[in-house]
Design an enzyme around this catalytic site. Structure first.
Site, PDB file in Angstrom:
ATOM      1  N   ASP A  15     131.970 114.822  64.991  1.00 59.52           N
ATOM      2  CA  ASP A  15     131.475 114.082  66.161  1.00 59.52           C
ATOM      3  C   ASP A  15     131.781 114.897  67.427  1.00 59.52           C
ATOM      4  OD1 ASP A  15     134.172 113.823  66.572  1.00 59.52           O
ATOM      5  OD2 ASP A  15     134.142 111.661  66.870  1.00 59.52           O
ATOM      6  N   LYS A  48     125.831 112.949  60.256  1.00 57.30           N
ATOM      7  CA  LYS A  48     127.200 112.540  60.601  1.00 57.30           C
ATOM      8  C   LYS A  48     127.525 111.167  60.011  1.00 57.30           C
ATOM      9  CE  LYS A  48     129.520 110.423  63.530  1.00 57.30           C
ATOM     10  NZ  LYS A  48     129.715 109.643  64.746  1.00 57.30           N
TER      11      LYS A  48
END
Ligand code: SF4
Length: 218
Positions: free
Chosen positions: A140, A122
């Site tokens: 997220d 991420k």
């Protein structure tokens, strides 16, 4: 009932109306400080990170600055936020590697980024997207939750959600869209609440819905 491709189109259109201009939420002064801010933002709000880094980045904004500081002093600088010891260690080690292996620059590939200490997929995606403008779709918790609520994925994990979203939205929209979804999640589609029949997006995508979604623990 609409399918996910139709819903994706509505979502894209609605988000462009609500958030026509996108401002990257984490402040930084170069790609390196963006990387540091993303790393600092784990389990911590962007606002808190910005409040803290505004006193750090004017003085320290290159890997060599953090190596010179050393771990203990980095800890002191960032001790106002969560898991600061782990983060300080990552920042120190990562800065060292950038100097030793990459001439003090942040590498421009997922593979190299993900090998850096404290940098997962991420974080690498945010840096590739927001730092280098490379199309990426960092997922997220907000994006994961909204994609499920909007019926764009039934992925049990962020890896599946990322795959499904990349299939549904044209690549040229990814960089803008991931931020727009995060903004919508923070503003309208919060973890513990669902406004069910009053939200723009669900009103358009699920016109027959009568009640709010029952939200499982996020
Ligand atoms: S109706 Fe609920 S699920 Fe839909 S966008 Fe609003 S808060 Fe999210």
């Amino acid at each position: 009932m609409m399918n996910e491709i139709q819903r994706a189109k509505i979502i894209n259109r609605t988000l462009n109306k609500i958030y026509p201009n996108i401002v990257v939420p984490l402040n930084s002064r170069n790609v390196f400080t963006l990387l540091i801010s993303v790393l600092l933002s784990a389990q911590c709000t962007d606002v808190n990170v910005n409040n803290m880094t505004k006193d750090i980045y004017p003085k320290y904004f290159k890997p060599k600055h953090f190596v010179k500081l050393g771990r203990k002093k980095i800890e002191k600088l960032i001790k106002r936020i969560g898991i600061f010891r782990v983060k300080a260690k990552s920042i120190y080690n990562l800065s060292k590697i950038l100097i030793e292996k990459y001439n003090g620059k942040v590498p421009k590939t997922f593979q190299e980024l993900e090998k850096l200490p404290g940098v997962g997929h991420k974080t690498a995606s945010v840096v590739m997207s927001q730092g280098f403008g490379f199309p990426a779709f960092p997922v997220d918790t907000h994006i994961h939750r909204l994609a499920q609520r909007w019926g764009l994925t039934n992925g049990k994990n962020v890896i599946q959600t990322e795959k499904d979203l990349k299939k549904l939205f044209p690549i040229k929209f990814w960089n803008k869209l991931h931020l727009q979804i995060i903004f919508y999640g923070r503003e309208y589609c919060k973890a513990r609440e669902c406004y069910g029949i009053s939200c723009k997006i669900c009103k358009a995508c699920y016109p027959d819905r009568k009640k709010p979604l029952i939200t499982k623990k996020a």
